[in-house]
Design an enzyme around this catalytic site. Structure first.
Site, mmCIF file in Angstrom:
data_model
loop_
_atom_site.group_PDB
_atom_site.id
_atom_site.type_symbol
_atom_site.label_atom_id
_atom_site.label_comp_id
_atom_site.label_asym_id
_atom_site.label_seq_id
_atom_site.Cartn_x
_atom_site.Cartn_y
_atom_site.Cartn_z
ATOM 1 N N ARG A 18 0.811 -1.224 0.000
ATOM 2 C CA ARG A 18 0.000 0.000 0.000
ATOM 3 C C ARG A 18 0.845 1.276 0.000
ATOM 4 O O ARG A 18 0.555 2.208 -0.761
ATOM 5 C CB ARG A 18 -0.963 -0.022 1.188
ATOM 6 C CG ARG A 18 -2.116 -1.001 1.019
ATOM 7 C CD ARG A 18 -3.005 -1.044 2.244
ATOM 8 N NE ARG A 18 -2.269 -1.543 3.402
ATOM 9 C CZ ARG A 18 -2.705 -1.462 4.654
ATOM 10 N NH1 ARG A 18 -3.874 -0.876 4.910
ATOM 11 N NH2 ARG A 18 -1.985 -1.947 5.653
ATOM 12 N N ASN A 36 -6.979 -2.611 1.831
ATOM 13 C CA ASN A 36 -7.002 -4.071 1.813
ATOM 14 C C ASN A 36 -8.431 -4.574 1.845
ATOM 15 O O ASN A 36 -9.254 -4.097 2.631
ATOM 16 C CB ASN A 36 -6.267 -4.653 3.029
ATOM 17 C CG ASN A 36 -4.762 -4.557 2.892
ATOM 18 O OD1 ASN A 36 -4.233 -4.482 1.788
ATOM 19 N ND2 ASN A 36 -4.064 -4.581 4.019
#
Length: 769
Positions: A18, A36
């Site tokens: 990320r 996520n």
């Protein structure tokens, strides 16, 4: 203005994915978010078509080093003139998702973290739990998904202000590094003996104690090691006596590659794996300059070696001049690794002199992985830490079936097939032992939890009706109201080999110690034609009686008598045993007479085609090894004797035919070996010749089968294919006959991958393949 939703699947959680997305988006001035969603990372972006495509290309080219993208789907939305986003954000993980979550394995401490550990001015100087998004524990600390700190054992250690600032900064390499911590806020290590020993540097003190000859129990990432120095026999022999492991080779850990090269011969391929971020134990050949104590790996030409994979281990080696320390799992053979401090101290009382412990909870036990090269091909002996729970791709076999496969009984792993991914567990061990059986059940529950698996369509198990895993499969199939699929042991081996090589059928040489055959006898030297969920047994080694059943595995002299019986006279057989092998029978001459009566009357003399039993017997016949004190001992010592052979002699082999099936006469190979021994030929040369005769005989039968079945691929599986010489001999003969030879690459030749094959067979069966 364009808008796109990008869904990325693979190993993309807990690996810095990320923040990488965030940095790429900011560099390209793209707005949107990333978050996520279970095993998916969802990215929504706005920008020009060119910018978004550039973003996607950069994401694939510059992903974090330990991430893996299995699929990337892009959904384009209709053009909007007004932007929906003002910047790019990393959103909190969503707990509302379907599907499984791919958890990354534990990764060796990265160079950046080691630099901090050894930099005197750094706030993490000498801190043994230093980690970041590129390294450190993952699987061993996670309790549930999605993978965030609150669902790991690190939740017990609230971040200090400095660590929290790193954790919340998307541009920092510790952004959402769930194992991140420092001396102020993280776990602590301490030295223990009867009580905690106050010491400013317990790791340094531990090294001093080891170098003085003490045995230390050191709690690590996924379990506990027993550690002792390697340059003197006495400390090693004390460890052996306390453990009751009098001959089993110990794995060791060395500071760096340069040191490893002082006592082993290591190839470029072996170096690459040894230094990889996964840090398995690599079985290496001893060099001519080998200077470790002989007791580390007695009577073998090789030993298992690994490099440090945690900051604690790196620090330990800064305080010693020893070339290596023994690092062996602190548990009895086949039992689970010890992970709880109280249990470690209690169960290792009388074995360890001191304990180097820490206060971070280990959620998932995970033994060290072990690999070995045959030629230039790597194979797993044990696939565990550094690799588990990375799934195998089963998408070409099944994407809509949930299968739980429970493996055999010894060297067990289990496999969970879900949504086209097959998650194989860490090494479990010998499930005939109560503690290990409990561990299996706990590990199954945990794997189902972290993959969010609620239902099972089929439970697969071994054909053997008395295995504890078989009984568990029967119970679980009732609990889930699912089908039970019983898979013959060697068919499962063959299926795992097919999965590993992306094929559906092959002629398979299945050679190992034992597997329950569909005729109720003990198989172990089979030529199978395996196609999906079906197989045919078309050739095998000569069936041999086992006088005393399983006693022959521990005392191969009993098997020696069994294989010679019916081939030489009873009187000659008894005289030979009493003259040359009396000391190999626990009760001497009285037992020899008893074994003869067993053979004459057929009492407790199960039949077997096991290649392992034949290799053990030849080892005994050549007086290399007369008692098995650990798994594979006699055959391993036979291989080591053959390794030192300088001259090539040949032993002829005979392939007979019975009712259309080829049968290799192993008794004739044994008799030829004994005749060469009587003629005074060198034991090493006879060992090599006998191994070759077995290898060539197996290869010839496989070639004949392939020709008859119209097959083009021949493979080798089973524990015998850890033997490099046998593997290379089979491969060369198969390839010289024009066939493709395949072997295990990302799975175990031994029983550690049986569960993979069971899962595949169950899936193929459901598809009617």
């Amino acid at each position: 203005m364009e808008k796109a939703r990008i869904l990325v699947q693979g190993i993309v959680q807990g690996v810095g994915f990320r923040p990488t997305v965030y940095r790429i988006a900011h560099d390209l001035n793209i707005n949107g978010y990333v978050r996520n969603l279970g095993n998916i990372v969802e990215i929504v972006v706005e920008g020009s078509n060119n910018k978004i495509n550039e973003f996607i290309n950069n994401l694939q080219d510059n992903k974090p080093p330990i991430s893996e993208i299995n699929s990337l789907e892009v959904e384009w939305f209709d053009h909007k003139s007004i932007s929906e986003f003002n910047d790019f954000k990393i959103l909190e993980s969503s707990e509302n998702f379907s599907g499984s979550s791919v958890i990354p394995p534990d990764i060796a401490t990265c160079d950046n973290c080691l630099k901090e550990v050894f930099e005197a001015s750094d706030r993490r100087h000498n801190y043994p739990f230093t980690a970041c998004t590129d390294c450190g524990p993952r699987f061993t600390v996670i309790s549930s998904v999605p993978y965030d700190r609150i669902r790991t054992s690190m939740n017990s250690f609230p971040l200090c202000k400095e660590c929290e600032a790193e954790y919340e900064n998307p541009k920092d390499r510790r952004y959402h590094a769930e194992a991140s911590c420092c001396p102020v806020c993280g776990p602590e290590v301490f030295l223990y003996r009867n009580n905690i020993i106050e010491n400013d540097n317990p790791i340094k003190k531990a090294a001093e104690l080891i170098d003085e000859g003490n045995i230390l129990a050191i709690k690590g990432i996924g379990g506990t090691h027993l550690v002792v120095k390697t340059t003197e026999d006495n400390p090693v022999e004390i460890l052996r006596k306390r453990l009751g492991r009098y001959n089993q080779p110990f794995a060791c850990m060395s500071k760096d590659l340069k040191t490893v090269q002082t006592f082993t011969d290591i190839s470029e391929s072996e170096k690459k794996v040894l230094e990889s971020r996964r840090r398995p134990i690599v079985v290496l050949n001893k060099s001519e300059d080998y200077m470790l104590a002989p007791s580390v790996s007695p009577y073998l030409h090789n030993l298992g070696v690994m490099l440090p994979y945690s900051a604690l281990q790196h620090l330990l080696f800064t305080y010693t001049n020893e070339p290596a320390y023994i690092m062996t799992s602190a548990n009895m053979p086949g039992e689970p690794m010890l992970i709880d401090n109280t249990e470690i101290i209690s169960k290792l009382d009388g074995i360890a002199d001191y304990y180097l412990l820490h206060d971070r909870k280990i959620i998932n036990r995970c033994d060290d992985s072990v690999v070995r090269f045959r030629g230039d091909e790597m194979a797993f002996i044990r696939r565990s830490r550094g690799y588990v729970p990375e799934p195998y791709d089963f998408s070409r076999i099944s994407t809509d079936l949930n299968v739980l496969a429970l493996g055999p009984e010894i060297d067990v792993t289990f496999s969970l097939l879900k949504e086209g991914k097959c998650y194989v567990s860490q090494h479990i061990g010998d499930t005939s032992k109560y503690e290990t059986f409990r561990y299996l059940q706990e590990a199954v529950t945990h794997m189902m939890d972290i993959t969010r698996t609620e239902s099972i369509d089929a439970v697969a198990c071994d054909l053997h009706p008395m295995f504890f895993t078989t009984k568990l499969a029967e119970d679980m199939s009732q609990d889930f109201e699912s089908e039970i699929v019983r898979v013959q042991h060697h068919h499962a081996h063959a299926a795992a080999l097919c999965v590993d090589n992306n094929i559906d059928e092959l002629v398979c040489i299945a050679a190992d110690g034992v597997g329950y055959g569909d005729d109720g006898t003990a198989w172990g030297g089979e030529i199978l034609f395996s196609h999906g969920s079906s197989y045919e047994r078309l050739a095998y080694l000569m069936p041999q009686p086992m006088a005393g059943g399983d006693l022959t595995t521990k005392y191969p002299a009993r098997m020696l008598m069994s294989m010679l019986y019916n081939h030489i006279g009873d009187g000659e057989l008894v005289d030979l045993m009493k003259t040359d092998y009396n000391d190999y029978f626990k009760h001497g001459e009285r037992e020899i007479d008893l074994v003869l009566k067993q053979l004459q009357k057929g009492f407790n003399t199960n039949m077997t085609t096991s290649t392992g039993r034949v290799l053990d017997t030849i080892s005994t016949a050549l007086r290399i090894c007369g008692e098995r004190t650990y798994e594979g001992e006699c055959a391993m010592k036979l291989e080591s004797a053959a390794f030192y052979s300088k001259n090539t002699i040949e032993i002829p082999y005979e392939i007979e035919n019975n009712k259309g099936k080829d049968i290799l006469n192993t008794s004739h190979i044994l008799i030829s070996a004994l005749e060469l021994k009587e003629k005074g030929k060198k034991i090493q040369d006879i060992a090599r010749a006998a191994q070759n005769a077995i290898a060539f005989g197996l290869a010839d039968m496989a070639i004949n089968t392939a020709e008859n079945m119209g097959a083009t691929i021949i493979g080798g599986t089973g524990g015998v294919f850890y033997n490099e010489a046998i593997t290379v001999s089979v491969r060369d003969k198969v390839e010289s006959a024009g066939y493709k030879f395949v072997q295990h690459k990302n799975s175990c030749a031994g029983d550690g991958s049986v569960s993979i094959g069971q899962a595949a067979v169950a899936a193929w069966k459901s598809k009617g393949i």
